[in-house]
Design an enzyme around this catalytic site. Structure first.
Site, PDB file in Angstrom:
ATOM      1  N   LYS A 111      41.139  17.005  93.390  1.00 52.91           N
ATOM      2  CA  LYS A 111      39.732  17.100  92.998  1.00 52.91           C
ATOM      3  C   LYS A 111      39.289  18.546  92.785  1.00 52.91           C
ATOM      4  O   LYS A 111      39.631  19.420  93.547  1.00 52.91           O
ATOM      5  CB  LYS A 111      38.879  16.469  94.111  1.00 52.91           C
ATOM      6  CG  LYS A 111      37.437  16.300  93.795  1.00 52.91           C
ATOM      7  CD  LYS A 111      36.988  14.879  94.090  1.00 52.91           C
ATOM      8  CE  LYS A 111      35.551  14.623  93.677  1.00 52.91           C
ATOM      9  NZ  LYS A 111      35.274  14.686  92.273  1.00 52.91           N
ATOM     10  N   GLY A 152      41.739  22.983  99.103  1.00 51.69           N
ATOM     11  CA  GLY A 152      43.160  23.080  98.755  1.00 51.69           C
ATOM     12  C   GLY A 152      43.377  23.208  97.256  1.00 51.69           C
ATOM     13  O   GLY A 152      44.224  23.980  96.794  1.00 51.69           O
ATOM     14  N   CYS A 153      42.575  22.472  96.491  1.00 47.57           N
ATOM     15  CA  CYS A 153      42.721  22.496  95.034  1.00 47.57           C
ATOM     16  C   CYS A 153      42.262  23.844  94.459  1.00 47.57           C
ATOM     17  O   CYS A 153      42.834  24.349  93.497  1.00 47.57           O
ATOM     18  CB  CYS A 153      41.943  21.346  94.410  1.00 47.57           C
ATOM     19  SG  CYS A 153      42.552  19.742  94.984  1.00 47.57           S
ATOM     20  N   THR A 154      41.237  24.404  95.068  1.00 50.34           N
ATOM     21  CA  THR A 154      40.765  25.722  94.640  1.00 50.34           C
ATOM     22  C   THR A 154      41.834  26.769  94.908  1.00 50.34           C
ATOM     23  O   THR A 154      42.152  27.596  94.040  1.00 50.34           O
ATOM     24  CB  THR A 154      39.449  26.079  95.373  1.00 50.34           C
ATOM     25  OG1 THR A 154      38.452  25.122  94.999  1.00 50.34           O
ATOM     26  CG2 THR A 154      38.982  27.482  95.034  1.00 50.34           C
ATOM     27  N   ALA A 167      44.694  26.284  92.391  1.00 54.45           N
ATOM     28  CA  ALA A 167      44.273  26.733  91.054  1.00 54.45           C
ATOM     29  C   ALA A 167      44.286  28.258  90.960  1.00 54.45           C
ATOM     30  O   ALA A 167      44.740  28.829  89.959  1.00 54.45           O
ATOM     31  CB  ALA A 167      42.879  26.188  90.734  1.00 54.45           C
TER      32      ALA A 167
END
Length: 159
Positions: A39, A44-46, A49
């Site tokens: 998401k 974690g995704c930030t 990325a």
């Protein structure tokens, strides 16, 4: 059908930020890194990325194009990309076509409830559109370096 290692990807089309249409044919002749994440705008995704962002020049130098993939829509992706100044495009897989094709939708337990979510995974596709390597259920720490090393090794094999 999930793509098999060392086999060409099946036909698929997906829309990404920047008006880019992703198909295996559109990127023939280039190494493609597809990283699936749960998401936009989550910790974690930030982090993941930003790690792909920080190594982006090295991926490009090794002949690779990077795409992030999640089920978020283009508006969310545009905001996420802008906030983090991501130099690569994000694929909006709102209908989960790519997610199901690569088998990354998994049952997870969140707050004691069963939910379907994306298992953080990365796939390396060679310039001939053949799936060469996959990382499933990965941890963010050190992962981008592993992918970069694999891209660089693939480039050396082709040279």
């Amino acid at each position: 059908m999930t793509p098999a290692l060392n086999k060409p990807l099946p036909e698929i089309e997906a829309i990404a930020t920047g008006g880019v249409k992703f198909t295996p044919q559109a990127f023939a002749g280039r190494t493609v890194v597809l990283y699936f994440y749960p998401k936009d705008h989550t910790p974690g995704c930030t982090t993941e990325a930003m790690q792909f962002r920080d190594k982006h020049d090295e991926f490009v130098a090794a002949g690779a194009v990077v795409f992030g993939v999640s089920r978020d829509n283009l508006a969310s992706h545009d905001k996420f990309k802008q906030n983090l100044e991501l130099p690569y495009e994000l694929i909006a897989d709102t209908e989960e076509k790519l997610c199901h094709m690569f088998g990354v939708v998994k049952n997870k337990i969140m707050y004691g409830k069963k939910v379907k979510g994306i298992e953080r995974s990365t796939f390396l596709i060679d310039p001939n559109g053949v799936l060469r390597e996959e990382w499933r259920g990965i941890k963010v720490a050190g992962h981008v370096d592993d992918v970069l090393k694999a891209v660089q090794n693939l480039g050396q094999q082709a040279a």
